[in-house]
Structures are given as C-alpha cells and as structure tokens.
Enzyme design. Structure first.
Site, PDB file in Angstrom:
ATOM      1  CG  ASP B  15       4.676   2.830  -1.482  1.00  0.00           C
ATOM      2  OD1 ASP B  15       3.724   2.481  -2.266  1.00  0.00           O
ATOM      3  OD2 ASP B  15       4.634   3.556  -0.699  1.00  0.00           O
ATOM      4  N   GLY B  16       4.884  -0.581  -2.071  1.00  0.00           N
ATOM      5  CA  GLY B  16       3.659  -1.656  -2.048  1.00  0.00           C
ATOM      6  C   GLY B  16       2.266  -0.939  -2.517  1.00  0.00           C
TER       7      GLY B  16
END
Lengths: 135, 135, 135, 135
Positions: B15-16
C-alpha cells in the site's frame, strides 16, 4: 450527462509505487457502474427479469497517476445500446477539474441468469436503459 | 507440523506505506487455509455434507513489515477442534527463517449451508480434521 | 460519539460465498480510520511531525454476514491513548440500526518515519487525539 | 514461448456472481508480468538504472467465467518493443488446455524514476528485454 461517483483516495488504494494500482481502477469503475445502475433502477429491472449485466471487455488508459488524498470523480455514461449488448464510457477526473486521469470503454452483454446466454434487451429494461443513455 | 504456503511479495500487495497492506494479510492467511483444506480433502468432505467453513473471529498481530520482493511462508495449523467449531493458528515468516512477521488466531464454525446454523463436526469431516490436527 | 463512514455493499465486495469477504472488512475498517483521522486533522498533524500511524494488532469478530446491496455504517472511536500507542474500537452496523454485524479492536503505535521506532505522542498530535478521544 | 504463472482459484478471488471479479483479473495479469520480469532479470536491470515499468493501457477481454477451484495459467509474452515503450500479450487458460478464458494487450513505457518521463530503452535493459521478446 454522466453519472458521477466521488472517491477520496486512501493509503490502501495505492501500491508499491505510491499510486493507485491498476486493479483498483477497475473497482473504481465498477463502483461507478453500480452507481448509474442503482440510480436508474436498472438493478431492479434486471433482478425482476432474472437477467444479469456481464462485462465482456474493458479498454482502459492510465493517463495520470492517482495519489494519496486525491479527491476523484468517476464519470459514467451509457454510450451505445444494441440488441443484447452495449458500451459504457467511463472517465476519472480530479474533483471539479477537466484533467483526464483515466478513461475506459466497457463493453457488456445482458444475459439470462439461468442459461448464461445473451438475451434481447426488452420491455422495462429497454425503457430504463434508453432513459440512462439519453441523460 | 504446519501446512506451508509460499508467496512472493509483489508491487500490488503493497500500500502507500510501501508495506503489505493489513487487508492483504487476510488474503495471505485465507490462501493458507485453502491450502491446508485442499491438501487434507476437507473441501470435498464439506461439499459432500453440504456444510461450510465459516470464520467468526480473527486476532492478528502485525510484527514486522513485509516488503516488495520478500519471499514469505504462511504456516497454518489446526490447533483446537470442538463440537462444531475450531481454531487455527497461522504465522507468517520469511522463507527458511524463524523470524515472526505476523501471527494470527482464526476461530471458525462449521455450518449447514441450508440452515446457516452450526452443526456437529461428524463422520468423515471429523476424521479428516482429526488427521489435520495431529499432523 | 463515534465517527461514521457509510458504505453501500457492491458485487465486488463479496466473495464466493455471496458475503463480504474477510479481507474486505479490513478495508472497510481502514476507510473508517482514515475518515476519523481526516475529520480531526490527525493526518496533517502526523505529516508535519514526520510521524505515521501504524496498526500492530486487529482483533475482529464477524457476527452477521454482510450482503449485496446492504447499506452499512462503520463506527470508529478512539478508545484508549497511551504514551506512544492507542486503541480504536470499530463496529459495523446496518444503516440506522443497532444490530452488530462486526466489531473490532485495533491497536496502533505512532512511529517516527525516519527511524521507524515508536515515539511519544506529544504537542499538537496529543491535542488532536485527545479531542478525538473525548468526542 | 510465453512465461507461465499458475494460480489456483480460491473463494476470495470471486465476487457476488460466483466468478473471478474483473479487478482480480488485473492482479492475475500483474502477477504474470512480475513473473516474466523476475525470471528475466528485468527487475534488477530497472532498479540499477533508476527506471520503472509503467502500464499505460490495458485492453482485456473476458471470454469465459473463471470459477472456484479452477487451475489457471497466465501466459505472458513481450510482443513489441519500441524506443521507450512496448506491448505485452497475456492470455488466461485452464491448466493444460487451449481454451481461451481471457486475453489482454498491455501497453507500457519505461520511465525515469526521478523525472517520471519516458526514457529510451538502452544498454543492459535493452539486452534483457530483447532476450525476453525472442523467447
């Protein structure tokens, strides 16, 4: 006039590059298609008929990266409507902007849920989808 | 002895933050549970009985970040087996290492697919699951 | 008073059982946590400090299946706040109902983004999170 | 000769229709692209050069539903290689069969990670990708 779905981009939408992942775009587009079908009563018409909306092809261009915190809009339009099939056009833009982040053509057929075979779009479903297309 | 599922971590798993996202851990764990059930013939036993394996609780600790390119192992063990329920223990380690990246307790019940109600684990399913537990 | 995130359940949220998949619950919960942090300005406070919110444990119970078309609410509360860690409580209910579909405890620490080590929750971040907790 | 990635379809790959969801196909394809890049050392060549592989367009056809328990193969070929861009062809088939479940064209560019701008595919990366293309 297109149907608009608004999404705020979160950390779990991103991948290792820090951008929204390709696969997640397809969920954003699917959210847009559920939105237009929900608002137009297409979902109920399909259920009553024992029919289903089946996507057969998606041609999507990723034009600008979508990042953490971005507020985006998914614009969904029913572009073409044939005997048993049709085509939606979907674009992703930043909220309140004309910048094109992504655009996609989505081809679909209407199938009978029992036989899994395409059926003619008729009666109430035809009316509902004609209204959607003219919006 | 636990069942082991091997996964190579890819960009779309992250993810980020550049780490495997919380939700993805649950897919890795589910892959491990399908693996142990597949190998032990639990899936067929359930299908024959018209029963289903339903997860009712997951308690998972995220101990070390899992990153791009990591080769990981999901170790799955059937820990406890009650009348109609049980508990699996699942841990994630780097391939060939004892480091603990994540560990989870997964509580499940066996339900009848028609009534959606818990049923006693009996007959062939009991035999299969007893073998899994003793491994 | 909890922060509330509303979600309409779509076909892509479901899995082969016709219910929302376990992993998807964790995305729904993450959406709820981004929501409470967004509204309370926690995200900006963290960014200014070069700190990050890291989930270390989730204990989730799946109490009732969530199905296609369901309108659900994710209620998120900051329950406990320690020196460098805290606990959120999150529950999922049908819109406008008290029925409990799922509930979870989410333990987190605040870490320094450079050192990846826990740091004391201080200054503006402490103020912001204290306000969230008292809501 | 294409690179082949094998996947066993699990419950969490499906959606409310009981078929693998559109978005999940893109993860299957991405797994295939990581596979071909991993085997051919493309990933290391890119890292050494500070360059990245960026997908700019995917045109995918969904020809047959993919269901629970299916063992599938993702076949990935590098089809065209231009100055700074290229095209991969990816097809999904049942294991050991010629049936076409899905096929996709995936257009990509190689970009500099600092400037985010396309760069000429040169030196070691060109060698590596030329070998991939001739396989």
């Amino acid at each position: 006039m297109a149907h608009v779905t608004r999404i705020k981009v979160r950390g779990y939408h991103l991948d290792g590059y820090g951008h929204v992942n390709n696969a997640r775009y397809l969920e954003f587009l699917e959210e847009g298609r559920w939105g237009i079908m929900d608002d137009s009563d297409t979902i109920h018409a399909l259920e009553d008929l024992g029919q289903a909306f089946v996507v057969v092809q998606i041609n999507i261009r990723f034009r600008k990266p979508i990042c953490m915190g971005d507020r985006i809009e998914v614009h969904t339009r029913l572009d073409k409507l044939g005997v048993s099939s049709g085509e939606m056009e979907q674009v992703i833009r930043p909220e309140g902007s004309d910048v094109l982040m992504s655009d996609a053509k989505v081809m679909f057929v209407i199938v009978d849920k029992q036989t899994h075979r395409p059926v003619a779009i008729d009666g109430r479903l035809r009316e509902v989808l004609d209204r959607v297309r003219r919006r």
